[in-house]
Design a protein around this motif. Structure first.
Motif: not given
Length: 120
Positions: A30-32, A47-48
């Motif tokens: 996910g985002t975090h 990761e983004d």
């Protein structure tokens, strides 16, 4: 001469380090992505953004940010701990390993930390 990216850790190195710690659990993508030991968080991966948040003692966090604000950024504070954001494309792998392992040690039960350190 090596470029900065040749010397930097990156997301895969972060995950390799985490997977090497006893009972470390990596959350769902996910985002975090939360990283925990026995249900308690000690790191998060974005990761983004190519960054990780790790738990640190307040003094350590301030020293890191003062040392290199291009790599380390203050994040939130929780009690006696401060979280530091690390740009993974700018931190050497050995320094990242030290910071992630220290975050794990601050969070894991004492007996688990002692067993880990005895096995080094």
């Amino acid at each position: 001469m090596e470029s900065l990216t040749d010397q930097a850790a990156g997301v895969e190195e972060f995950l390799r380090i985490v997977r090497g710690l006893p009972e470390a659990e990596i959350g769902a993508p996910g985002t975090h992505v939360g990283v925990k030991v026995r249900g308690k968080g000690f790191a998060y991966l974005n990761e983004d953004k190519g960054a990780a948040l790790v738990k640190a003692e307040l003094e350590e966090r301030e020293a890191l940010v003062g040392q290199d604000p291009e790599v380390f950024t203050r994040s939130y504070t929780s009690g006696r701990f401060g979280w530091v954001e690390i740009r993974l494309d700018r931190v050497p792998p050995d320094e990242l390993a030290e910071l992630v392992t220290e975050a794990w040690c601050l969070t894991a039960p004492r007996r688990l930390v002692e067993e880990y350190e005895a096995g080094k």
